[in-house]
Write a protein that holds these residues in place. Structure first.
Motif, PDB file in Angstrom:
ATOM      1  N   ALA A  64       0.586  -0.967  -0.241  1.00  0.00           N
ATOM      2  CA  ALA A  64      -0.545   0.045  -0.108  1.00  0.00           C
ATOM      3  C   ALA A  64       0.933   0.870  -0.146  1.00  0.00           C
ATOM      4  CB  ALA A  64      -0.778   0.121   1.326  1.00  0.00           C
ATOM      5  N   LEU A  65       2.115   1.177   0.624  1.00  0.00           N
ATOM      6  CA  LEU A  65       2.700   2.197   0.582  1.00  0.00           C
ATOM      7  C   LEU A  65       3.400   2.306  -0.511  1.00  0.00           C
ATOM      8  CD1 LEU A  65       4.933   1.700   4.031  1.00  0.00           C
ATOM      9  CD2 LEU A  65       3.195   4.214   3.520  1.00  0.00           C
ATOM     10  N   ALA A  66       3.754   1.118  -1.221  1.00  0.00           N
ATOM     11  CA  ALA A  66       4.906   1.024  -2.287  1.00  0.00           C
ATOM     12  C   ALA A  66       3.670   1.762  -3.582  1.00  0.00           C
ATOM     13  CB  ALA A  66       4.848   0.056  -3.299  1.00  0.00           C
ATOM     14  N   ALA A  67       1.981   1.899  -3.215  1.00  0.00           N
ATOM     15  CA  ALA A  67       1.142   2.191  -4.193  1.00  0.00           C
ATOM     16  C   ALA A  67       0.863   4.141  -3.988  1.00  0.00           C
ATOM     17  CB  ALA A  67      -0.103   0.742  -4.306  1.00  0.00           C
ATOM     18  N   ARG A  68       1.006   3.961  -3.127  1.00  0.00           N
ATOM     19  CA  ARG A  68       0.885   5.277  -2.381  1.00  0.00           C
ATOM     20  C   ARG A  68       1.698   6.235  -3.264  1.00  0.00           C
ATOM     21  NH1 ARG A  68       1.741   9.691   0.900  1.00  0.00           N
ATOM     22  NH2 ARG A  68       0.236  10.330   1.679  1.00  0.00           N
ATOM     23  N   GLU A  69       2.711   5.728  -2.744  1.00  0.00           N
ATOM     24  CA  GLU A  69       3.907   6.872  -3.018  1.00  0.00           C
ATOM     25  C   GLU A  69       4.060   6.247  -4.785  1.00  0.00           C
ATOM     26  OE1 GLU A  69       5.608   9.686  -1.200  1.00  0.00           O
ATOM     27  OE2 GLU A  69       3.720   9.096   0.089  1.00  0.00           O
ATOM     28  N   ARG A  70       4.070   5.633  -5.625  1.00  0.00           N
ATOM     29  CA  ARG A  70       3.760   5.116  -6.577  1.00  0.00           C
ATOM     30  C   ARG A  70       5.479   4.983  -7.626  1.00  0.00           C
ATOM     31  NH1 ARG A  70      -0.793   7.589 -10.193  1.00  0.00           N
ATOM     32  NH2 ARG A  70      -2.055   8.915  -9.075  1.00  0.00           N
ATOM     33  N   VAL A  71       5.630   4.162  -6.482  1.00  0.00           N
ATOM     34  CA  VAL A  71       7.314   3.259  -6.416  1.00  0.00           C
ATOM     35  C   VAL A  71       6.778   1.792  -6.050  1.00  0.00           C
ATOM     36  CG1 VAL A  71       8.578   5.635  -4.914  1.00  0.00           C
ATOM     37  CG2 VAL A  71       8.327   3.385  -3.980  1.00  0.00           C
ATOM     38  N   GLN A  72       8.516   1.344  -6.944  1.00  0.00           N
ATOM     39  CA  GLN A  72       8.018  -0.295  -6.393  1.00  0.00           C
ATOM     40  C   GLN A  72       8.093  -0.892  -5.041  1.00  0.00           C
ATOM     41  OE1 GLN A  72       7.570  -2.113  -9.452  1.00  0.00           O
ATOM     42  NE2 GLN A  72       7.276  -0.380 -10.831  1.00  0.00           N
ATOM     43  N   PRO A  73       7.303  -2.196  -4.937  1.00  0.00           N
ATOM     44  CA  PRO A  73       7.722  -2.552  -3.787  1.00  0.00           C
ATOM     45  C   PRO A  73       8.864  -2.830  -3.637  1.00  0.00           C
ATOM     46  CG  PRO A  73       5.801  -3.747  -5.672  1.00  0.00           C
ATOM     47  CD  PRO A  73       6.600  -2.339  -5.873  1.00  0.00           C
ATOM     48  N   PRO A  74       9.991  -3.581  -4.009  1.00  0.00           N
ATOM     49  CA  PRO A  74      11.526  -3.073  -3.515  1.00  0.00           C
ATOM     50  C   PRO A  74      12.335  -1.713  -3.155  1.00  0.00           C
ATOM     51  CG  PRO A  74      11.546  -4.393  -5.952  1.00  0.00           C
ATOM     52  CD  PRO A  74       9.781  -3.730  -5.688  1.00  0.00           C
ATOM     53  N   SER A  75      11.642  -0.689  -3.903  1.00  0.00           N
ATOM     54  CA  SER A  75      12.324   0.701  -3.464  1.00  0.00           C
ATOM     55  C   SER A  75      11.022   0.918  -2.179  1.00  0.00           C
ATOM     56  CB  SER A  75      11.826   1.909  -4.833  1.00  0.00           C
ATOM     57  OG  SER A  75      12.144   1.651  -5.957  1.00  0.00           O
ATOM     58  N   MET A  76      10.110   0.597  -1.893  1.00  0.00           N
ATOM     59  CA  MET A  76       9.988   1.118  -0.776  1.00  0.00           C
ATOM     60  C   MET A  76      10.391   0.208   0.210  1.00  0.00           C
ATOM     61  SD  MET A  76       7.562   2.569   0.922  1.00  0.00           S
ATOM     62  CE  MET A  76       6.857   3.858  -0.272  1.00  0.00           C
ATOM     63  N   THR A  77      10.177  -1.122   0.559  1.00  0.00           N
ATOM     64  CA  THR A  77      10.859  -1.630   1.247  1.00  0.00           C
ATOM     65  C   THR A  77      12.526  -1.338   1.853  1.00  0.00           C
ATOM     66  OG1 THR A  77      10.148  -4.080   0.511  1.00  0.00           O
ATOM     67  CG2 THR A  77      12.084  -4.687   1.382  1.00  0.00           C
ATOM     68  N   ARG A  78      13.564  -0.825   0.127  1.00  0.00           N
ATOM     69  CA  ARG A  78      14.679  -0.387   1.042  1.00  0.00           C
ATOM     70  C   ARG A  78      14.069   1.069   1.480  1.00  0.00           C
ATOM     71  NH1 ARG A  78      15.906  -1.774  -3.997  1.00  0.00           N
ATOM     72  NH2 ARG A  78      15.434   0.413  -5.127  1.00  0.00           N
ATOM     73  N   THR A  79      13.813   1.982   1.274  1.00  0.00           N
ATOM     74  CA  THR A  79      13.070   2.913   2.197  1.00  0.00           C
ATOM     75  C   THR A  79      12.576   2.573   3.868  1.00  0.00           C
ATOM     76  OG1 THR A  79      12.825   4.323  -0.200  1.00  0.00           O
ATOM     77  CG2 THR A  79      11.777   4.490   2.852  1.00  0.00           C
ATOM     78  N   VAL A  80      11.786   1.654   3.913  1.00  0.00           N
ATOM     79  CA  VAL A  80      11.590   1.088   5.324  1.00  0.00           C
ATOM     80  C   VAL A  80      12.370   0.372   6.097  1.00  0.00           C
ATOM     81  CG1 VAL A  80       9.567  -0.291   5.932  1.00  0.00           C
ATOM     82  CG2 VAL A  80       9.131   1.128   4.521  1.00  0.00           C
ATOM     83  N   ASN A  81      13.135   0.100   5.412  1.00  0.00           N
ATOM     84  CA  ASN A  81      14.350  -0.598   5.841  1.00  0.00           C
ATOM     85  C   ASN A  81      15.125   0.288   6.473  1.00  0.00           C
ATOM     86  OD1 ASN A  81      14.186  -2.824   5.571  1.00  0.00           O
ATOM     87  ND2 ASN A  81      15.252  -3.229   3.777  1.00  0.00           N
ATOM     88  N   CYS A  82      15.352   1.420   5.657  1.00  0.00           N
ATOM     89  CA  CYS A  82      16.485   2.503   6.224  1.00  0.00           C
ATOM     90  C   CYS A  82      16.107   3.446   7.552  1.00  0.00           C
ATOM     91  CB  CYS A  82      16.939   3.798   6.007  1.00  0.00           C
ATOM     92  SG  CYS A  82      17.580   2.900   4.172  1.00  0.00           S
TER      93      CYS A  82
END
Length: 153
Positions: A64-82
């Motif tokens: 849901a975060l990836a869709a909201r920010e219009r990014v691919q799920p792997p990119s969102m995973t990296r952001t959330v990991n940080c």
């Protein structure tokens, strides 16, 4: 039939001109608001956008975060990991789907969002106060319209 085809050529040109003016004004204001961030805040604009979304909408899955920010799920995973590593968000198991996790702000994340907003809101409030009452009223009326434009697909 497209919206543009329904409009007369004069209206189309006027809308195109308005579109260019709005795009330029909104982009310049966005850049200025980014420049007004706390210089000690080393989080990326993308990370702050994720935290802002969690602040406004509450906990969300990574998808849901990836869709909201219009990014691919792997990119969102990296952001959330940080953000997890830095203590701004936390992951918890999804209540009904064991394959997913839910991401939520920590108190540290909430404080960072509030501090960031306060600093930029203060800068903008000073500029708004310098405008005429008519200009402020025009912006008050335009704000929800701009929100709708930003949320449309």
């Amino acid at each position: 039939m497209s919206y543009a085809k329904d409009m007369s050529s004069g209206s189309t040109r006027a809308s195109a001109g308005l579109a260019g003016e709005l795009r330029l004004g909104v982009m310049r204001l966005r850049r200025r608001l980014i420049a007004e961030r706390d210089p000690r805040n080393d989080l990326s604009i993308g990370a702050m956008a994720v935290m802002g979304g969690l602040f406004r909408e509450g906990e969300m899955t990574l998808g849901a975060l990836a869709a909201r920010e219009r990014v691919q799920p792997p990119s969102m995973t990296r952001t959330v990991n940080c953000l997890v590593t830095d203590g701004y968000v936390e992951r918890t198991p999804h209540p009904t789907d064991g394959r997913q996790v839910v991401v939520r702000l920590t108190e540290q994340g909430r404080a960072a969002v509030l501090a960031d907003r306060a600093r930029r809101d203060e800068w903008l409030a000073v500029r708004l106060a310098a405008l005429s009452a008519d200009d402020r009223e025009a912006l008050r009326r335009a704000a929800p319209i701009l929100q709708r434009l930003a949320q449309s697909d």
